[in-house]
Design a protein around this motif. Structure first.
Motif, PDB file in Angstrom:
ATOM      1  N   UNK B 167      37.577-111.151  94.027  1.00  0.00           N
ATOM      2  CA  UNK B 167      38.815-111.926  93.863  1.00  0.00           C
ATOM      3  C   UNK B 167      40.019-111.032  94.135  1.00  0.00           C
ATOM      4  N   UNK B 168      41.078-111.594  94.744  1.00  0.00           N
ATOM      5  CA  UNK B 168      42.250-110.769  95.049  1.00  0.00           C
ATOM      6  C   UNK B 168      42.941-110.243  93.792  1.00  0.00           C
ATOM      7  N   UNK B 169      43.426-109.030  93.867  1.00  0.00           N
ATOM      8  CA  UNK B 169      44.052-108.354  92.732  1.00  0.00           C
ATOM      9  C   UNK B 169      45.297-109.069  92.219  1.00  0.00           C
ATOM     10  N   UNK B 170      46.025-109.667  93.168  1.00  0.00           N
ATOM     11  CA  UNK B 170      47.304-110.273  92.794  1.00  0.00           C
ATOM     12  C   UNK B 170      47.130-111.388  91.782  1.00  0.00           C
ATOM     13  N   UNK B 171      45.924-111.979  91.765  1.00  0.00           N
ATOM     14  CA  UNK B 171      45.686-113.146  90.913  1.00  0.00           C
ATOM     15  C   UNK B 171      46.167-112.942  89.485  1.00  0.00           C
ATOM     16  N   UNK B 172      45.702-111.862  88.863  1.00  0.00           N
ATOM     17  CA  UNK B 172      46.015-111.737  87.442  1.00  0.00           C
ATOM     18  C   UNK B 172      47.289-110.940  87.188  1.00  0.00           C
ATOM     19  N   UNK B 173      47.829-110.318  88.247  1.00  0.00           N
ATOM     20  CA  UNK B 173      49.015-109.490  88.015  1.00  0.00           C
ATOM     21  C   UNK B 173      50.170-110.294  87.443  1.00  0.00           C
ATOM     22  N   UNK B 174      50.414-111.477  88.022  1.00  0.00           N
ATOM     23  CA  UNK B 174      51.516-112.302  87.551  1.00  0.00           C
ATOM     24  C   UNK B 174      51.306-112.675  86.092  1.00  0.00           C
ATOM     25  N   UNK B 175      50.068-113.066  85.761  1.00  0.00           N
ATOM     26  CA  UNK B 175      49.763-113.460  84.391  1.00  0.00           C
ATOM     27  C   UNK B 175      49.993-112.295  83.437  1.00  0.00           C
ATOM     28  N   UNK B 176      49.588-111.085  83.878  1.00  0.00           N
ATOM     29  CA  UNK B 176      49.763-109.908  83.039  1.00  0.00           C
ATOM     30  C   UNK B 176      51.237-109.605  82.806  1.00  0.00           C
ATOM     31  N   UNK B 177      52.028-109.760  83.887  1.00  0.00           N
ATOM     32  CA  UNK B 177      53.474-109.524  83.776  1.00  0.00           C
ATOM     33  C   UNK B 177      54.050-110.429  82.702  1.00  0.00           C
ATOM     34  N   UNK B 178      53.555-111.683  82.675  1.00  0.00           N
ATOM     35  CA  UNK B 178      54.057-112.643  81.695  1.00  0.00           C
ATOM     36  C   UNK B 178      53.519-112.370  80.306  1.00  0.00           C
ATOM     37  N   UNK B 179      52.706-111.329  80.188  1.00  0.00           N
ATOM     38  CA  UNK B 179      52.232-110.926  78.872  1.00  0.00           C
ATOM     39  C   UNK B 179      50.985-111.647  78.405  1.00  0.00           C
ATOM     40  N   UNK B 180      50.203-112.238  79.341  1.00  0.00           N
ATOM     41  CA  UNK B 180      48.966-112.903  78.943  1.00  0.00           C
ATOM     42  C   UNK B 180      47.961-111.862  78.448  1.00  0.00           C
ATOM     43  N   UNK B 181      47.167-112.245  77.454  1.00  0.00           N
ATOM     44  CA  UNK B 181      46.165-111.324  76.921  1.00  0.00           C
ATOM     45  C   UNK B 181      45.008-111.203  77.897  1.00  0.00           C
ATOM     46  N   UNK B 182      44.122-110.239  77.626  1.00  0.00           N
ATOM     47  CA  UNK B 182      42.949-110.047  78.473  1.00  0.00           C
ATOM     48  C   UNK B 182      42.098-111.309  78.496  1.00  0.00           C
ATOM     49  N   UNK B 183      41.895-111.884  77.308  1.00  0.00           N
ATOM     50  CA  UNK B 183      41.072-113.083  77.201  1.00  0.00           C
ATOM     51  C   UNK B 183      41.752-114.276  77.885  1.00  0.00           C
ATOM     52  N   UNK B 184      43.074-114.376  77.677  1.00  0.00           N
ATOM     53  CA  UNK B 184      43.832-115.459  78.297  1.00  0.00           C
ATOM     54  C   UNK B 184      43.750-115.389  79.806  1.00  0.00           C
ATOM     55  N   UNK B 185      43.843-114.196  80.354  1.00  0.00           N
ATOM     56  CA  UNK B 185      43.735-114.018  81.800  1.00  0.00           C
ATOM     57  C   UNK B 185      42.374-114.493  82.288  1.00  0.00           C
ATOM     58  N   UNK B 186      41.346-114.161  81.520  1.00  0.00           N
ATOM     59  CA  UNK B 186      39.993-114.546  81.927  1.00  0.00           C
ATOM     60  C   UNK B 186      39.869-116.066  82.009  1.00  0.00           C
ATOM     61  N   UNK B 187      40.257-116.750  80.940  1.00  0.00           N
ATOM     62  CA  UNK B 187      40.034-118.198  80.913  1.00  0.00           C
ATOM     63  C   UNK B 187      41.004-118.958  81.806  1.00  0.00           C
ATOM     64  N   UNK B 188      42.232-118.423  81.969  1.00  0.00           N
ATOM     65  CA  UNK B 188      43.212-119.190  82.744  1.00  0.00           C
ATOM     66  C   UNK B 188      43.246-118.815  84.220  1.00  0.00           C
ATOM     67  N   UNK B 189      42.902-117.581  84.544  1.00  0.00           N
ATOM     68  CA  UNK B 189      43.015-117.149  85.939  1.00  0.00           C
ATOM     69  C   UNK B 189      41.639-116.929  86.582  1.00  0.00           C
ATOM     70  N   UNK B 190      40.826-116.089  85.978  1.00  0.00           N
ATOM     71  CA  UNK B 190      39.553-115.723  86.607  1.00  0.00           C
ATOM     72  C   UNK B 190      38.596-116.918  86.668  1.00  0.00           C
TER      73      UNK B 190
END
Lengths: 259, 279
Positions: B167-190
């Motif tokens: 999966x492209x790296x950019x996917x979760x970068x935006x979510x991380x910038x917005x302060x999403x947690x590791x788990x949140x990134x998994x369920x919402x992005x990955x």
């Protein structure tokens, strides 16, 4: 903050979360795969017998020496090897042939692909039970009758599962029948990934279908073919269900396997 | 001329395929047709083409099966065991795959190396010590012993890992910038971006577990928690030997799988192909 430190703090920040996420699967793998494997390794050097009240004693390499000189074990290993030596090339070649036939822009190929894949979803225990009936002895047996028809009556009926010469080939046949669709699908996907431009270039150079197969298709399929053959070989050494249900290793140990 | 040759070639391909398919599907047709016939007919018809003609068809054998054994119980057991392994496996194997592919952490290298080492260990190699282990735990003849050891699966972790790596790296970068947690990134992005990976693992798990025979044979002794593959082998040896009933049992055992297979055909085939090409 220097880049190096920032990287380090990044790692430290994600470490607890990563371990938490990894923990459930890791615990499962440790408890139910790694531990029993290490246990097997350790116990293999002792004289443990299940249910025996005698204290367990260290036996060193004695077990290995015993099993390697046990004619039964060697015989079983040989059966596994013969099974693999026949089934792996035969099944792979058959799967490749089917994939090549199906890799055409014709209508209805999905239907054929579905039919050839169908036995893959059959549990082996069910396949074994049904094929016991198919291999029924005498002229009334389905397989015997089919072979007699195909050979125009020249076929002498045999008792497949009770004849030491036929039992292992009979088990090979149903194993191939059940498994070939799996490989076919993988090879078909790989075939469809071969760039058309390669074929066109070869055609412009005057290569016929046979040459294109050997010099374009096969080299492109190298990795999937190796994968498919490897998986079949591994499965061949894990052969158990069909043997246990159909022949229990008989007749005369003709189908005993290591498992 | 060229079109004519193409047409002839297509005809030839169809003819070869039709012949192969007929031979190939014959055992299945024999099973289904036989399950509808009285027991004596199954055996009498076997030596001729009548084996594939459903004469005197009735559902008698199917009723017989329910009268002779608790088929519903076996079906329930199989569904429960397979379903639990599938759901649990998607969750925990996905987590580990995600941690390995997308997170930076201490110990990652070791875990990855260990995983690759476990990848080649088949159940058969560890079945006996595992059996010893669960006997010590007093787990024999339960659902737990048929589910828990198979939830975490090195191959499926590896499939998730390979898939998530792609999966492209950019996917979760935006979510991380917005302060999403590791788990949140998994369920919402990955997860939404990796549906084919989850479908592949779900399908392969279902396929392997539904047919699982050796392990349940070792750990179950009664009918209470016995799944279908062990049940049919036992049913065959249950006197009186009635082949019609046995075939009916077989049809009912594989019917759910075929329904699932036909409904998700595209996913099924792609899932299998992908596991081969990525593995």
């Amino acid at each position: 903050m220097p880049l190096r430190n920032r990287w380090k703090s990044f790692i430290d920040r994600e470490t607890p979360a990563a371990w938490l996420l990894a923990a459930p699967a890791l615990l499962g793998l440790l408890a139910f795969v790694a531990l029993p494997f290490l246990l097997a390794l350790a116990l293999s050097f002792t004289d443990l017998r299940m249910g025996s009240p005698l204290p367990v004693e260290w036996a060193g390499l004695e077990q290995y020496a015993r099993i390697l000189s046990d004619p039964g074990f060697l015989h079983a290993l040989r059966n596994n090897a013969v099974f693999a030596a026949v089934v792996v090339p035969l099944q792979t070649a058959l799967a490749l042939g089917l994939a090549l036939l199906l890799d055409r822009p014709l209508r209805g190929m999905v239907v054929f692909r579905t039919l050839f894949f169908l036995p893959v979803v059959f549990p082996m225990s069910l396949v074994a039970v049904v094929w016991i009936l198919i291999y029924a002895p005498g002229t009334d047996g389905l397989m015997n009758a089919a072979l007699a028809t195909l050979t125009l009556g020249a076929w002498e009926p045999v008792d497949f599962l009770h004849d030491p010469r036929w039992a292992l080939p009979a088990i090979m046949l149903l194993s191939i029948w059940q498994g070939v669709g799996f490989q076919m699908v993988i090879l078909l996907a790989a075939l469809q990934g071969v760039p058309q431009t390669l074929h066109e270039a070869a055609r412009l150079d005057g290569a016929g279908p046979v040459r294109r197969f050997w010099h374009v298709t096969l080299p492109q399929l190298r990795n999937p073919l190796i994968f498919v053959a490897l998986v079949t070989a591994i499965l061949a050494f894990r052969l158990f269900d069909q043997v246990q249900i159909m022949t229990q290793g008989g007749p005369l140990d003709a189908t005993t396997t290591v498992m | 001329m060229r079109r004519l040759r193409g047409g002839l070639q297509a005809l030839l391909v169809y003819a070869v395929l039709a012949f192969l398919a007929a031979v190939y599907v014959a055992p299945i047709a024999f099973m289904v047709v036989g399950s509808l016939k009285p027991d004596a007919r199954v055996l009498a018809d076997m030596g001729s083409a009548a084996a594939f003609v459903p004469a005197e068809a009735s559902l008698e054998n199917y009723r017989d099966v329910f009268g002779r054994v608790s088929f519903g119980r076996f079906l329930f057991n199989s569904v429960l065991i397979t379903g639990a392994i599938m759901l649990g496996g998607l969750l925990v194997n996905g987590f580990l795959g995600y941690a390995l592919a997308r997170l930076r952490w201490r110990g990652r290298g070791w875990v990855l190396a260990g995983l690759l080492a476990l990848l080649i260990l088949p159940l058969e190699a560890i079945a006996v010590p595992l059996f010893y282990q669960v006997t010590l735990l007093g787990w024999r003849d339960t659902y737990v012993v048929q589910i828990l050891p198979f939830v975490a699966h090195a191959f499926f972790v590896y499939l998730f890992y390979v898939f998530f790596l792609g999966l492209p790296k950019e996917l979760e970068e935006a979510a991380r910038m917005d302060g999403a947690s590791v788990l949140g990134t998994y369920f919402r992005i990955i997860l939404p971006n990796a549906k084919p990976a989850f479908a592949t693992v779900a399908i392969l798990t279902f396929l392997f577990q539904w047919g699982q025979y050796l392990w349940p044979l070792m750990v179950t002794s009664g009918e209470r928690v016995r799944p279908l593959p062990v049940a049919i082998a036992a049913f065959r040896t249950l006197p009186p030997l009635q082949w019609g009933d046995i075939l009916a049992f077989g049809v009912m055992m594989v019917a759910p799988v075929i329904v699932v297979f036909l409904a998700f055909q595209r996913w099924f085939v792609r899932g299998v192909a992908e596991s081969g090409l990525k593995g």
